[in-house]
Design a protein around this motif. Structure first.
Motif, PDB file in Angstrom:
ATOM      1  N   GLY A 167     -17.553 -18.231  10.662  1.00  0.00           N
ATOM      2  CA  GLY A 167     -16.693 -19.168   9.935  1.00  0.00           C
ATOM      3  C   GLY A 167     -17.381 -20.443   9.500  1.00  0.00           C
ATOM      4  O   GLY A 167     -16.753 -21.327   8.924  1.00  0.00           O
ATOM      5  N   GLU A 168     -18.685 -20.546   9.755  1.00  0.00           N
ATOM      6  CA  GLU A 168     -19.398 -21.769   9.374  1.00  0.00           C
ATOM      7  C   GLU A 168     -20.471 -21.427   8.342  1.00  0.00           C
ATOM      8  O   GLU A 168     -21.182 -20.420   8.483  1.00  0.00           O
ATOM      9  CB  GLU A 168     -20.065 -22.388  10.612  1.00  0.00           C
ATOM     10  CG  GLU A 168     -20.555 -23.791  10.345  1.00  0.00           C
ATOM     11  CD  GLU A 168     -21.262 -24.416  11.566  1.00  0.00           C
ATOM     12  OE1 GLU A 168     -21.644 -25.581  11.467  1.00  0.00           O
ATOM     13  OE2 GLU A 168     -21.432 -23.717  12.579  1.00  0.00           O
ATOM     14  N   PRO A 205     -17.323 -14.483   2.171  1.00  0.00           N
ATOM     15  CA  PRO A 205     -16.831 -13.702   3.313  1.00  0.00           C
ATOM     16  C   PRO A 205     -17.786 -13.783   4.516  1.00  0.00           C
ATOM     17  O   PRO A 205     -18.975 -14.017   4.343  1.00  0.00           O
ATOM     18  CB  PRO A 205     -16.781 -12.265   2.769  1.00  0.00           C
ATOM     19  CG  PRO A 205     -16.828 -12.384   1.287  1.00  0.00           C
ATOM     20  CD  PRO A 205     -17.617 -13.629   1.006  1.00  0.00           C
ATOM     21  N   GLU A 206     -17.244 -13.585   5.700  1.00  0.00           N
ATOM     22  CA  GLU A 206     -18.027 -13.614   6.942  1.00  0.00           C
ATOM     23  C   GLU A 206     -19.238 -12.661   6.849  1.00  0.00           C
ATOM     24  O   GLU A 206     -19.127 -11.536   6.379  1.00  0.00           O
ATOM     25  CB  GLU A 206     -17.107 -13.186   8.107  1.00  0.00           C
ATOM     26  CG  GLU A 206     -17.731 -13.213   9.476  1.00  0.00           C
ATOM     27  CD  GLU A 206     -18.249 -14.595   9.895  1.00  0.00           C
ATOM     28  OE1 GLU A 206     -17.645 -15.615   9.500  1.00  0.00           O
ATOM     29  OE2 GLU A 206     -19.277 -14.654  10.608  1.00  0.00           O
TER      30      GLU A 206
END
Ligand SMILES: C[S@@+](CC[C@H](N)C(=O)[O-])C[C@H]1O[C@@H](n2cnc3c(N)ncnc32)[C@H](O)[C@@H]1O
Length: 370
Positions: A167-168, A205-206
């Protein structure tokens, strides 16, 4: 280990890990040891990869029709600068001039933006007197009416690289240990990458990685800045912002004498490093500079509209004539030119490159609409 790798390692020791754009700038354009600045031929049959202009003069011949059309749209002025940024071995410029018909040829003024002294020498062998070389597009001065070409230029401009992890948004930096360069991840040093992604509406996206073009906007502004009227034609490998999600590993690749691979940190200076252009941004930046844009359209489609089929028919007649009159060498030449034209149109190869046109003060030409 290349000399340049040693210099890059020393730079990292002095300043800490480099961001990828800093690395790419050195790998391609270090004043003495960069891939494009060191001297040897990179594109063409004696280089590491073939670009359209070096496949066959057909490419320049078809683009000469486009250039003449743009000259006509400008009102057929007495002087019409044709400017090429990053002309490589000069194949496009040479074929453009060669194919220009008499009246147009008298108006054409050829300007090449080339930093590499040995490339300039090779270009000057192919191009007659009258060609003007410049170190930078800014040195051309203002152009009242003209046409600027950039074939496979933007994909070689430096990019930063970021990846979404837990998420970063993290940035890929280049570090070294045990005689090799390697990636390390850290927080970006500024908010340019996140602001860029927000600007093109991309929510990464991740696990996905994407390149952030840090030099392209400036280059486009400089190119656009000199032209009062006319067109800029950009031909390159590219994707649009909405296609980023389809490329989870990004688009960076390296070309060398052994072919294409993903080892962009190996042997800097001996290998080309390139990434796909982001067309969404390219269009935005030209529009922001006051240009109207069209495309991207595949090279295959544009060359088709510029008369590739007629050219093929002409080469076929040459071939048949040569066979009928027993001129074996001419027959082979015509046949190989037909094959080269096929390669320029190949949707899985060079024909799959895309073309964007940016115009100011003239209408979008018919071969770029629809
Ligand atoms: C892949 S080669 C393409 C050469 C040629 N256009 C062709 O199609 O064969 C890219 C070229 O762009 C040049 N280049 C990169 N940045 C440039 C810049 N800012 N101004 C002029 N040339 C540049 C590189 O040195 C290199 O020669």
């Amino acid at each position: 280990v290349t000399v340049l790798q040693g210099l890059i390692a020393a730079e990292i020791d002095a300043r800490g890990p480099l961001d990828f754009a800093e690395y790419m700038q050195l790998a391609l354009y270090h004043p003495e040891h960069g891939y494009y600045t060191a001297g040897p031929q990179r594109t063409g049959w004696r280089g590491h990869f073939l670009t359209s202009p070096e496949i066959d003069p057909a490419f320049g011949e078809l683009w000469a029709r486009a250039a003449e059309d743009l000259w006509t749209a400008c009102g057929r002025p007495d002087r019409f600068p044709l400017i090429e940024v990053g002309p490589g071995e000069g194949g496009l410029a040479a074929a453009l001039v060669e194919a220009a018909d008499e009246e147009f040829a008298r108006a054409v003024e050829l300007h090449l933006i080339e930093l590499n002294a040995s490339a300039r020498e090779r270009q000057s062998v192919r191009l007659g007197s009258g060609t003007v070389w410049h170190d930078s597009i800014d040195d051309v001065g203002s152009v009242e009416c003209g046409c600027i070409f950039a074939n496979e230029l933007l994909d070689n401009l430096p990019v930063r690289v970021v990846e979404m992890r837990d998420g970063e948004l993290l940035e890929c930096f280049v570090d070294h240990s045990d005689g090799a360069l390697h990636e390390v991840f850290g927080r970006p040093r500024d908010d340019f990458p996140s602001a860029y992604l927000a600007c093109i509406g991309v929510d990464l996206p991740e696990g996905h990685r994407v390149e952030i073009p840090v030099a392209t906007q400036g280059e486009i502004a400089r190119i656009a800045g000199i032209l009062s009227k006319g067109a800029v034609i950009v031909i390159d490998y590219g994707i649009s912002a909405h296609e980023i999600a389809d490329r989870p590993s990004g688009t960076l690749v390296a070309y060398s004498e052994t072919g294409v691979d993903h080892d962009v940190l190996v042997s800097p200076g001996d290998r080309d490093v390139t990434s796909h252009v982001n067309w969404t941004s390219v269009l935005d930046w030209f529009n922001g500079a006051g240009f109207k844009t069209a495309g991207p359209i595949t090279q295959r489609e544009v060359l088709h509209r510029l008369g590739a089929r007629d050219l093929d028919a002409r080469l076929r007649v040459d071939y048949d004539d040569a066979v009928a009159s027993g001129r074996g060498r001419d027959a082979v030449a015509a046949l190989s030119r037909r094959q080269a034209l096929g390669a320029l149109m190949d949707p899985g190869g060079l024909g799959g490159l895309q073309v964007v046109i940016a115009t100011r003060g003239i209408a979008t030409p018919g071969w770029m609409t629809g």
